[in-house]
Every structure is written in C-alpha cells, then in structure tokens.
Design a protein around this motif. Sequence first.
Motif, PDB file in Angstrom:
ATOM      1  N   MET A 150      -9.682  30.983  40.357  1.00 46.55           N
ATOM      2  CA  MET A 150     -10.282  32.249  40.749  1.00 46.55           C
ATOM      3  C   MET A 150     -10.501  32.324  42.254  1.00 46.55           C
ATOM      4  SD  MET A 150     -10.510  34.357  38.251  1.00 46.55           S
ATOM      5  CE  MET A 150     -11.459  35.580  39.164  1.00 46.55           C
ATOM      6  N   LYS A 151     -10.812  31.201  42.868  1.00 45.47           N
ATOM      7  CA  LYS A 151     -10.960  31.200  44.327  1.00 45.47           C
ATOM      8  C   LYS A 151      -9.633  31.551  44.988  1.00 45.47           C
ATOM      9  CE  LYS A 151     -12.368  28.464  48.327  1.00 45.47           C
ATOM     10  NZ  LYS A 151     -11.199  28.885  49.122  1.00 45.47           N
ATOM     11  N   ALA A 152      -8.541  30.947  44.507  1.00 41.87           N
ATOM     12  CA  ALA A 152      -7.224  31.249  45.069  1.00 41.87           C
ATOM     13  C   ALA A 152      -6.855  32.708  44.821  1.00 41.87           C
ATOM     14  CB  ALA A 152      -6.170  30.325  44.462  1.00 41.87           C
ATOM     15  N   TYR A 153      -7.207  33.229  43.651  1.00 50.45           N
ATOM     16  CA  TYR A 153      -6.940  34.638  43.355  1.00 50.45           C
ATOM     17  C   TYR A 153      -7.701  35.546  44.322  1.00 50.45           C
ATOM     18  CZ  TYR A 153      -7.454  39.171  41.096  1.00 50.45           C
ATOM     19  OH  TYR A 153      -7.494  40.519  40.849  1.00 50.45           O
ATOM     20  N   ARG A 154      -8.985  35.261  44.521  1.00 52.87           N
ATOM     21  CA  ARG A 154      -9.771  36.099  45.427  1.00 52.87           C
ATOM     22  C   ARG A 154      -9.264  36.003  46.863  1.00 52.87           C
ATOM     23  NH1 ARG A 154     -14.145  34.332  42.000  1.00 52.87           N
ATOM     24  NH2 ARG A 154     -14.490  32.547  43.374  1.00 52.87           N
ATOM     25  N   ASP A 155      -8.874  34.808  47.274  1.00 51.16           N
ATOM     26  CA  ASP A 155      -8.412  34.609  48.651  1.00 51.16           C
ATOM     27  C   ASP A 155      -7.087  35.310  48.926  1.00 51.16           C
ATOM     28  OD1 ASP A 155     -10.620  33.067  49.174  1.00 51.16           O
ATOM     29  OD2 ASP A 155      -9.572  31.135  49.065  1.00 51.16           O
ATOM     30  N   HIS A 156      -6.200  35.330  47.925  1.00 51.64           N
ATOM     31  CA  HIS A 156      -4.832  35.774  48.188  1.00 51.64           C
ATOM     32  C   HIS A 156      -4.418  37.053  47.473  1.00 51.64           C
ATOM     33  CE1 HIS A 156      -4.147  32.039  50.299  1.00 51.64           C
ATOM     34  NE2 HIS A 156      -4.585  31.361  49.254  1.00 51.64           N
ATOM     35  N   LEU A 157      -4.784  37.215  46.208  1.00 52.01           N
ATOM     36  CA  LEU A 157      -4.189  38.272  45.402  1.00 52.01           C
ATOM     37  C   LEU A 157      -5.084  39.470  45.131  1.00 52.01           C
ATOM     38  CD1 LEU A 157      -2.293  36.156  42.713  1.00 52.01           C
ATOM     39  CD2 LEU A 157      -1.389  37.146  44.832  1.00 52.01           C
ATOM     40  N   GLU A 158      -6.371  39.264  45.060  1.00 52.15           N
ATOM     41  CA  GLU A 158      -7.251  40.356  44.653  1.00 52.15           C
ATOM     42  C   GLU A 158      -7.099  41.608  45.517  1.00 52.15           C
ATOM     43  OE1 GLU A 158     -11.709  40.700  42.842  1.00 52.15           O
ATOM     44  OE2 GLU A 158     -11.493  39.552  44.700  1.00 52.15           O
ATOM     45  N   PRO A 159      -6.909  41.485  46.837  1.00 47.33           N
ATOM     46  CA  PRO A 159      -6.763  42.711  47.633  1.00 47.33           C
ATOM     47  C   PRO A 159      -5.535  43.545  47.269  1.00 47.33           C
ATOM     48  CG  PRO A 159      -7.323  40.849  49.042  1.00 47.33           C
ATOM     49  CD  PRO A 159      -6.992  40.290  47.697  1.00 47.33           C
ATOM     50  N   VAL A 160      -4.468  42.905  46.786  1.00 44.24           N
ATOM     51  CA  VAL A 160      -3.242  43.643  46.461  1.00 44.24           C
ATOM     52  C   VAL A 160      -3.022  43.787  44.959  1.00 44.24           C
ATOM     53  CG1 VAL A 160      -2.136  42.931  48.602  1.00 44.24           C
ATOM     54  CG2 VAL A 160      -1.754  41.570  46.550  1.00 44.24           C
ATOM     55  N   LEU A 161      -3.704  42.970  44.158  1.00 41.84           N
ATOM     56  CA  LEU A 161      -3.535  42.994  42.708  1.00 41.84           C
ATOM     57  C   LEU A 161      -4.909  42.848  42.049  1.00 41.84           C
ATOM     58  CD1 LEU A 161      -1.016  43.088  40.777  1.00 41.84           C
ATOM     59  CD2 LEU A 161      -1.272  40.614  40.555  1.00 41.84           C
ATOM     60  N   PRO A 162      -5.753  43.871  42.167  1.00 40.05           N
ATOM     61  CA  PRO A 162      -7.112  43.765  41.638  1.00 40.05           C
ATOM     62  C   PRO A 162      -7.160  43.813  40.122  1.00 40.05           C
ATOM     63  CG  PRO A 162      -6.710  45.982  42.443  1.00 40.05           C
ATOM     64  CD  PRO A 162      -5.489  45.170  42.807  1.00 40.05           C
ATOM     65  N   GLY A 163      -8.294  43.361  39.574  1.00 40.76           N
ATOM     66  CA  GLY A 163      -8.550  43.515  38.146  1.00 40.76           C
ATOM     67  C   GLY A 163      -8.084  42.380  37.264  1.00 40.76           C
ATOM     68  N   VAL A 164      -7.562  41.298  37.832  1.00 41.47           N
ATOM     69  CA  VAL A 164      -7.146  40.152  37.018  1.00 41.47           C
ATOM     70  C   VAL A 164      -8.374  39.307  36.703  1.00 41.47           C
ATOM     71  CG1 VAL A 164      -5.705  38.082  36.915  1.00 41.47           C
ATOM     72  CG2 VAL A 164      -4.857  40.159  38.051  1.00 41.47           C
ATOM     73  N   GLY A 165      -8.646  39.116  35.408  1.00 43.36           N
ATOM     74  CA  GLY A 165      -9.873  38.444  35.001  1.00 43.36           C
ATOM     75  C   GLY A 165      -9.819  36.935  35.005  1.00 43.36           C
ATOM     76  N   GLY A 166      -8.615  36.372  35.015  1.00 41.16           N
ATOM     77  CA  GLY A 166      -8.497  34.926  34.974  1.00 41.16           C
ATOM     78  C   GLY A 166      -7.085  34.509  34.621  1.00 41.16           C
ATOM     79  N   PRO A 167      -6.860  33.211  34.544  1.00 39.42           N
ATOM     80  CA  PRO A 167      -5.510  32.698  34.258  1.00 39.42           C
ATOM     81  C   PRO A 167      -5.152  32.837  32.789  1.00 39.42           C
ATOM     82  CG  PRO A 167      -7.066  30.880  34.412  1.00 39.42           C
ATOM     83  CD  PRO A 167      -7.832  32.123  34.779  1.00 39.42           C
ATOM     84  N   PRO A 168      -3.864  32.751  32.456  1.00 39.43           N
ATOM     85  CA  PRO A 168      -3.467  32.754  31.037  1.00 39.43           C
ATOM     86  C   PRO A 168      -4.014  31.512  30.328  1.00 39.43           C
ATOM     87  CG  PRO A 168      -1.563  33.052  32.500  1.00 39.43           C
ATOM     88  CD  PRO A 168      -2.699  32.642  33.357  1.00 39.43           C
ATOM     89  N   VAL A 169      -4.245  31.663  29.038  1.00 38.01           N
ATOM     90  CA  VAL A 169      -4.687  30.519  28.219  1.00 38.01           C
ATOM     91  C   VAL A 169      -3.475  29.596  28.012  1.00 38.01           C
ATOM     92  CG1 VAL A 169      -5.588  29.803  25.980  1.00 38.01           C
ATOM     93  CG2 VAL A 169      -6.443  31.899  27.082  1.00 38.01           C
ATOM     94  N   PRO A 170      -3.627  28.293  28.289  1.00 34.94           N
ATOM     95  CA  PRO A 170      -2.476  27.396  28.154  1.00 34.94           C
ATOM     96  C   PRO A 170      -2.072  27.169  26.696  1.00 34.94           C
ATOM     97  CG  PRO A 170      -4.465  26.129  28.624  1.00 34.94           C
ATOM     98  CD  PRO A 170      -4.831  27.582  28.763  1.00 34.94           C
ATOM     99  N   LYS A 171      -0.783  26.964  26.492  1.00 36.80           N
ATOM    100  CA  LYS A 171      -0.247  26.609  25.175  1.00 36.80           C
ATOM    101  C   LYS A 171       0.398  25.220  25.290  1.00 36.80           C
ATOM    102  CE  LYS A 171       0.908  31.393  23.960  1.00 36.80           C
ATOM    103  NZ  LYS A 171       2.020  32.307  23.551  1.00 36.80           N
ATOM    104  N   TYR A 172       0.213  24.396  24.258  1.00 34.04           N
ATOM    105  CA  TYR A 172       0.731  23.029  24.321  1.00 34.04           C
ATOM    106  C   TYR A 172       1.586  22.691  23.112  1.00 34.04           C
ATOM    107  CZ  TYR A 172      -2.680  22.286  28.031  1.00 34.04           C
ATOM    108  OH  TYR A 172      -3.394  22.369  29.189  1.00 34.04           O
ATOM    109  N   ARG A 173       2.447  21.708  23.326  1.00 27.10           N
ATOM    110  CA  ARG A 173       3.209  21.081  22.251  1.00 27.10           C
ATOM    111  C   ARG A 173       3.145  19.589  22.495  1.00 27.10           C
ATOM    112  NH1 ARG A 173       8.055  19.504  24.542  1.00 27.10           N
ATOM    113  NH2 ARG A 173       8.656  20.631  26.457  1.00 27.10           N
ATOM    114  N   ASP A 174       3.477  18.799  21.482  1.00 30.16           N
ATOM    115  CA  ASP A 174       3.417  17.341  21.621  1.00 30.16           C
ATOM    116  C   ASP A 174       4.602  16.821  22.415  1.00 30.16           C
ATOM    117  OD1 ASP A 174       1.057  17.208  20.204  1.00 30.16           O
ATOM    118  OD2 ASP A 174       2.096  17.073  18.277  1.00 30.16           O
TER     119      ASP A 174
END
Length: 311
Positions: free
Chosen positions: A287-311
């Motif tokens: 979120m810090k990186a988002y606020r520093d770089h992207l929020e001014p040009v791409l507002p409204g993103v609430g957070g990163p995608p939820v990760p998906k895993y496989r073995d």
Amino acid sequence: MAAACALTAAAVLLPLAQAAPGGSGASSLVREPARMAVAPQTPADTCENPEASLRPNGLDGSAIQRIRAAGHLVAGVDQNSFKWGYRNPAGELDGFDIALVKAIAKDIFGEDGKVIYRAIPTSQRISALKDGTVDIVVRTMTVNCKRLEEVAFSTAYFEAGQQVLAPKGSTITGYDASLKGRRICTAAGSTAESALAAQSYGAVPVSVSNQLDCLVRLQLGEVDGIITDNALAAGQAAQDPSVALVGSPFTKEFYGVAMNKDAGDLVRRVNKVLEDYRAGGGNSPWMKAYRDHLEPVLPGVGGPPVPKYRD
C-alpha cells in the motif's frame, strides 16, 4: 507540439548505460543486448488457475545460491512506463515495479543496492529469462496460460484490464465497432496485441516495441488509439492530458513476477517476499508503494490481489 513530444520521448527511450563487468554489485544500469523480436503471442486461457503459483518459503536453492554468488539480482524492467518503471526527475529508475524489485533483492541479500537493472522491450521479456540475461522480470507482465508454457510466475501482485486510450473528442468509444478503419497501436508481444489479433473490429493494427512508442505515435497523429493495460494507460493519460481512457476494461489480468521455469526456489522466495509485501493492510509495503506511485494516476485501488497457490 508534436515535434516537442517526439524529442522528449526519444530522450526517455535511450537504452540504459552498460555496467562494467565484475562490478561491486551496487545498484547499476546495463544496456539491453540487441535481439530479434519474438512472434506475437496468441490468447490461450485454457489452463486451470493460471495465477496459482508455488507456495512460499525462504529456503536457499540453486537459483538463490547462483544469484548470491553473482553478487546482485539482475532484473528485467521498463524505463518508459510512467509510475511503473520510469526515470524520475532526478534521472533515477523509479516506480511501483522498481519498488518491488528492490524488496526482492533486499530479501535475498539482506541489504539494499544489490540490483542490476536491464531495460527490456515488451516482446523480449520471455527470451531474456530463457537465455539467462535476467533473473526476474518485473515489468507489468500479465500471467497467462501461453506464457506459463515458457516461464514461471509468482503470485499476482496487481490486477489490471485491457482498455482503449484515445484523444479526447475522438469518435472511438471503446473496444468495439468504433475501431473500424482506425489505426490502433499495441506493444509487440503484449496481451493487447493478442486481443486485437483475435478481435480487431476492423481496426488497422500498428505494433511497436514499447508502450511509450504508442503514446508518441498518438501524439504525432500516426495512430488513432492505443490498447494497453488500463493501469499503464492511466500513467500515459497523466503524462498527456489530451488523451483519456474510453469504454470499459474488456479483460481481467494479473501482473506477476516472471522467472525461469527451472528456478522453483526463486519462485518460492519471491512469493515469500510478496507475502510480507502484502502484510499489514493499509500500512503494508504494497500500500505504501501504491500511494507513492500509483494512487495519483490510478485512484481507488483497495489492495493487492489475494494470492493463489499450488503445491
């Protein structure tokens, strides 16, 4: 104005300077070796859960040991995508993707500055991994089934979608029949190029090496619109207020860190870094990186995608 835009872009597009062999491992920039562009990719979304990646751990395997022995992580990045990987006013590489590269390198080495950056065109991201030119690619690279046949990916670190960018006042209304007869620019090897090849709506495709080349051509009147990830297009619209996103995103895509298919230990290590990067909610490094770089040009993103895993 068009000439001024072209000159500005040409300065940005200069290749990164070559690092001296056998250097100290401090953060440095190197020139991308010349290669032939790879063939355009075609859509292939038939595999199950393409965003599912190897479960994270911090163990050192052969890939991590090789990187440590070299003294630096070699990262394939962009230097032309505003707010993702670009030159800031001080002339330094900066952006959301660059911040993630630094976090990965710091986890591997335990200190800052152990990165060599290689600027690579969109079409050469996979070949740079396969021939060992880079250890990782962090360059707004969409995870999809076709690419998984050739490289491995981390879990998703950002969600985006393909959308049309056009001059304000254009009759283009989105990814639809309004594209008929219009010159539409995409980056070679991108998912946008694949989408346009599969459904052109009568558009005249124009392919270039990098996304910024599309913006320059649009400014010069050589193309009528651009198709690219809306996350990238938002940065381009911030660079040039005379253009805007039109219509709606027509895909859902996830960016991942790409690596060699044989580097399973590195994939797991990067996924561990991403787990830490996402942790902390609104106070997370993500979120810090988002606020520093992207929020001014791409507002409204609430957070990163939820990760998906496989073995």
